[in-house]
Scaffold this motif. Structure first.
Motif, PDB file in Angstrom:
ATOM      1  N   PRO A  73       0.788  -1.406   0.245  1.00  0.00           N
ATOM      2  CA  PRO A  73      -0.380   0.196  -0.112  1.00  0.00           C
ATOM      3  C   PRO A  73       0.399   1.571  -0.259  1.00  0.00           C
ATOM      4  CG  PRO A  73      -0.546  -1.287   1.041  1.00  0.00           C
ATOM      5  CD  PRO A  73       0.153  -1.816   1.085  1.00  0.00           C
ATOM      6  N   HIS A  74       0.851   1.932  -0.615  1.00  0.00           N
ATOM      7  CA  HIS A  74       1.223   3.291  -1.269  1.00  0.00           C
ATOM      8  C   HIS A  74       1.475   4.232   0.365  1.00  0.00           C
ATOM      9  CE1 HIS A  74       2.717   6.680  -3.279  1.00  0.00           C
ATOM     10  NE2 HIS A  74       2.227   7.576  -1.980  1.00  0.00           N
ATOM     11  N   HIS A  75       0.445   4.157   1.360  1.00  0.00           N
ATOM     12  CA  HIS A  75       1.124   4.272   2.731  1.00  0.00           C
ATOM     13  C   HIS A  75       2.115   4.507   3.775  1.00  0.00           C
ATOM     14  CE1 HIS A  75      -2.230   2.332   3.318  1.00  0.00           C
ATOM     15  NE2 HIS A  75      -1.709   2.292   5.167  1.00  0.00           N
ATOM     16  N   GLN A  76       2.233   2.572   3.479  1.00  0.00           N
ATOM     17  CA  GLN A  76       3.015   1.785   4.267  1.00  0.00           C
ATOM     18  C   GLN A  76       4.227   1.863   3.254  1.00  0.00           C
ATOM     19  OE1 GLN A  76       1.649  -2.125   5.233  1.00  0.00           O
ATOM     20  NE2 GLN A  76       0.184  -1.326   6.539  1.00  0.00           N
ATOM     21  N   TRP A  77       5.329   3.013   1.951  1.00  0.00           N
ATOM     22  CA  TRP A  77       6.275   2.239   1.656  1.00  0.00           C
ATOM     23  C   TRP A  77       7.336   3.352   2.670  1.00  0.00           C
ATOM     24  CZ3 TRP A  77       8.485  -0.525  -1.271  1.00  0.00           C
ATOM     25  CH2 TRP A  77       7.882  -1.306  -2.948  1.00  0.00           C
ATOM     26  N   LEU A  78       6.974   4.518   3.178  1.00  0.00           N
ATOM     27  CA  LEU A  78       7.791   5.291   4.015  1.00  0.00           C
ATOM     28  C   LEU A  78       8.257   3.780   4.934  1.00  0.00           C
ATOM     29  CD1 LEU A  78       9.504   7.301   4.572  1.00  0.00           C
ATOM     30  CD2 LEU A  78       7.706   8.795   5.379  1.00  0.00           C
ATOM     31  N   HIS A  79       7.219   3.317   5.800  1.00  0.00           N
ATOM     32  CA  HIS A  79       7.513   2.790   7.614  1.00  0.00           C
ATOM     33  C   HIS A  79       8.416   1.463   6.921  1.00  0.00           C
ATOM     34  CE1 HIS A  79       4.355   4.589   8.946  1.00  0.00           C
ATOM     35  NE2 HIS A  79       4.931   5.730   9.344  1.00  0.00           N
ATOM     36  N   LEU A  80       7.988   0.486   5.525  1.00  0.00           N
ATOM     37  CA  LEU A  80       8.656  -0.540   5.516  1.00  0.00           C
ATOM     38  C   LEU A  80      10.393   0.019   4.677  1.00  0.00           C
ATOM     39  CD1 LEU A  80       8.149  -3.437   4.806  1.00  0.00           C
ATOM     40  CD2 LEU A  80       7.824  -2.354   1.838  1.00  0.00           C
ATOM     41  N   VAL A  81      10.152   0.904   4.159  1.00  0.00           N
ATOM     42  CA  VAL A  81      12.051   1.065   3.866  1.00  0.00           C
ATOM     43  C   VAL A  81      12.556   2.011   4.980  1.00  0.00           C
ATOM     44  CG1 VAL A  81      13.289   3.232   2.627  1.00  0.00           C
ATOM     45  CG2 VAL A  81      11.490   2.024   1.759  1.00  0.00           C
ATOM     46  N   VAL A  82      11.641   2.491   6.142  1.00  0.00           N
ATOM     47  CA  VAL A  82      12.598   2.276   7.788  1.00  0.00           C
ATOM     48  C   VAL A  82      12.756   1.161   7.874  1.00  0.00           C
ATOM     49  CG1 VAL A  82      12.185   3.969   9.921  1.00  0.00           C
ATOM     50  CG2 VAL A  82      11.753   5.589   7.840  1.00  0.00           C
ATOM     51  N   LEU A  83      12.198   0.520   8.358  1.00  0.00           N
ATOM     52  CA  LEU A  83      11.746  -0.283   9.338  1.00  0.00           C
ATOM     53  C   LEU A  83      13.213  -1.732   8.511  1.00  0.00           C
ATOM     54  CD1 LEU A  83       8.785  -1.802   9.966  1.00  0.00           C
ATOM     55  CD2 LEU A  83      10.311  -0.996  11.573  1.00  0.00           C
ATOM     56  N   ALA A  84      13.289  -1.634   7.214  1.00  0.00           N
ATOM     57  CA  ALA A  84      14.567  -2.271   6.372  1.00  0.00           C
ATOM     58  C   ALA A  84      15.330  -1.576   6.848  1.00  0.00           C
ATOM     59  CB  ALA A  84      13.937  -1.882   5.110  1.00  0.00           C
ATOM     60  N   GLY A  85      15.702  -0.675   6.669  1.00  0.00           N
ATOM     61  CA  GLY A  85      16.525   0.246   7.184  1.00  0.00           C
ATOM     62  C   GLY A  85      17.657  -0.557   8.486  1.00  0.00           C
ATOM     63  N   LEU A  86      16.669  -0.002   9.309  1.00  0.00           N
ATOM     64  CA  LEU A  86      16.881  -0.321  11.118  1.00  0.00           C
ATOM     65  C   LEU A  86      17.405  -1.751  11.021  1.00  0.00           C
ATOM     66  CD1 LEU A  86      14.938   1.874  12.918  1.00  0.00           C
ATOM     67  CD2 LEU A  86      17.512   1.732  12.390  1.00  0.00           C
ATOM     68  N   ASN A  87      16.540  -2.554  10.552  1.00  0.00           N
ATOM     69  CA  ASN A  87      16.584  -4.094  10.757  1.00  0.00           C
ATOM     70  C   ASN A  87      17.476  -4.765  10.189  1.00  0.00           C
ATOM     71  OD1 ASN A  87      14.413  -3.685  13.225  1.00  0.00           O
ATOM     72  ND2 ASN A  87      12.736  -4.555  11.501  1.00  0.00           N
ATOM     73  N   VAL A  88      17.401  -4.613   8.327  1.00  0.00           N
ATOM     74  CA  VAL A  88      18.734  -5.515   7.659  1.00  0.00           C
ATOM     75  C   VAL A  88      19.466  -4.773   7.515  1.00  0.00           C
ATOM     76  CG1 VAL A  88      18.050  -6.901   5.848  1.00  0.00           C
ATOM     77  CG2 VAL A  88      15.924  -5.991   7.131  1.00  0.00           C
ATOM     78  N   PHE A  89      19.708  -3.851   6.887  1.00  0.00           N
ATOM     79  CA  PHE A  89      20.768  -3.086   6.184  1.00  0.00           C
ATOM     80  C   PHE A  89      21.149  -2.432   7.818  1.00  0.00           C
ATOM     81  CE2 PHE A  89      23.003   1.644   5.606  1.00  0.00           C
ATOM     82  CZ  PHE A  89      24.086   0.348   5.147  1.00  0.00           C
ATOM     83  N   GLY A  90      21.254  -1.773   8.664  1.00  0.00           N
ATOM     84  CA  GLY A  90      22.013  -1.649   9.786  1.00  0.00           C
ATOM     85  C   GLY A  90      22.292  -2.600  10.344  1.00  0.00           C
ATOM     86  N   TRP A  91      21.663  -3.597  10.357  1.00  0.00           N
ATOM     87  CA  TRP A  91      22.864  -4.951  11.753  1.00  0.00           C
ATOM     88  C   TRP A  91      23.248  -5.778  10.769  1.00  0.00           C
ATOM     89  CZ3 TRP A  91      22.679  -6.426  16.125  1.00  0.00           C
ATOM     90  CH2 TRP A  91      22.088  -8.154  15.897  1.00  0.00           C
ATOM     91  N   MET A  92      22.897  -5.816   9.348  1.00  0.00           N
ATOM     92  CA  MET A  92      23.832  -6.632   7.913  1.00  0.00           C
ATOM     93  C   MET A  92      25.067  -5.863   7.741  1.00  0.00           C
ATOM     94  SD  MET A  92      21.956  -9.448   7.257  1.00  0.00           S
ATOM     95  CE  MET A  92      21.609  -8.991   8.872  1.00  0.00           C
ATOM     96  N   ALA A  93      25.013  -4.502   7.654  1.00  0.00           N
ATOM     97  CA  ALA A  93      26.520  -4.069   7.394  1.00  0.00           C
ATOM     98  C   ALA A  93      26.907  -3.904   8.452  1.00  0.00           C
ATOM     99  CB  ALA A  93      26.306  -2.402   6.360  1.00  0.00           C
ATOM    100  N   PHE A  94      26.897  -3.512   9.698  1.00  0.00           N
ATOM    101  CA  PHE A  94      27.827  -2.152  10.731  1.00  0.00           C
ATOM    102  C   PHE A  94      27.741  -3.985  11.633  1.00  0.00           C
ATOM    103  CE2 PHE A  94      24.653   1.446  11.020  1.00  0.00           C
ATOM    104  CZ  PHE A  94      25.423   2.098  10.025  1.00  0.00           C
TER     105      PHE A  94
END
Length: 299
Positions: A73-94
């Motif tokens: 849903p259009h209104h959930q994209w921002l929330h999805l990206v934020v959670l992906a950045g914290l739960n996955v990108f930050g965890w995997m990279a750092f």
């Protein structure tokens, strides 16, 4: 007049949610020595980014096979990206990079101060009570980190400092993602949500790996391929799906309890598989950190 919701009691905690937490904790605990061993054949960003994307594609295929829609849903994209950045990108990279400076067991102990961070963030964001007990818990967890930093003298501590900082940053980001996941309340189907978060989070990890690293498939031995398969199927597909499912069923503070077993499994399995040190200093750091985490999630 609407009555306030009563606090969650132990009787209302879904047993299946705790089972899901246990599965995720075991999978992530064993992932520490696997990831450390994989460093001898593939660099960390490339390994984590590529395996994550493969895992996301597998989950997307499973979602389609199950009849789930991949539409967001259009209104959930921002929330999805934020959670992906914290739960996955930050965890995997750092956390992945922290293994360049730290043994797998020590990195696991430091990164999984996450429930302590979650206790403070839940107070700030969700309005959960931050008692004196949780403040003492944070001090206990930091005492464990101090024990690790001082374990080999000042020179050793300085050498480990980048790894300690990266592991702490990854744990803090995961804690923030855990709390925000409860606040945002994504309505996507479980497997679809997992596929999107893992995929979105791992694309920049892989891009950074391709820019700054030189991964070569020819460098992988049969053991290396097996380690990659574990990360894809267990570390991503099984562990993240179980984690997101548990987070839907349980309060954020209760969900954080499940991660307490991860550093224990990580330290013990790394000592067995990689012959990493498991002496008095490591045991003291483990005891102080886990005691702090346990205290934080109880009060």
């Amino acid at each position: 007049m609407t009555m306030p919701s009563p606090p969650v009691s132990r009787a209302r905690i879904a047993p299946f949610g705790l089972v899901l937490l246990a599965i995720a904790s075991i999978a992530w605990g064993l992932n520490w020595p696997v990831s450390k061993a994989l460093l001898s054949e593939w660099p960390p960003l490339s390994a984590r980014g590529s395996t994550g994307i493969v895992g996301a594609l597998l989950l997307a295929g499973i979602a389609v096979w199950r009849g789930e829609s991949l539409r967001v849903p259009h209104h959930q994209w921002l929330h999805l990206v934020v959670l992906a950045g914290l739960n996955v990108f930050g965890w995997m990279a750092f956390v992945g990079l922290s293994l360049l400076w730290l043994p797998a067991g020590e990195a696991a102990v430091i990164a999984f101060t996450m429930p302590v961070w979650a206790a403070g963030l839940a107070w700030l964001i969700l309005g959960e009570r931050l008692s004196m007990q949780r403040i003492v818990a944070m001090l206990m967890a930091f005492a464990g980190i101090a024990a690790l930093m001082g374990g080999g003298g000042l020179a050793a501590s300085a050498e480990k400092l980048p790894g300690i900082a990266l592991a702490l940053l990854g744990g803090f980001g995961f804690a923030l993602g855990t709390v925000l996941a409860k606040k945002f309340g994504l309505t996507l189907p479980l497997v679809t949500s997992s596929a999107w978060q893992i995929g979105i989070g791992c694309v920049p990890v892989l891009l950074l790996g391709l820019i700054f690293e030189s991964p070569h498939f020819a460098a992988l031995t049969p053991l290396g391929w097996g380690l990659l398969a574990y990360v894809v199927l267990v570390g991503f597909c099984i562990a993240y799906v179980c984690w997101f499912a548990a987070l839907k069923q349980l309060p954020a503070s209760v969900a954080a309890i499940g991660t307490m077993a991860v550093p224990v499994i990580g330290v013990v399995s790394s000592a067995i598989a990689l012959r990493e040190p498991l002496g008095a200093m490591q045991i003291a750091a483990l005891v102080f950190t886990l005691a702090g985490v346990a205290l934080a999630t109880r009060g």
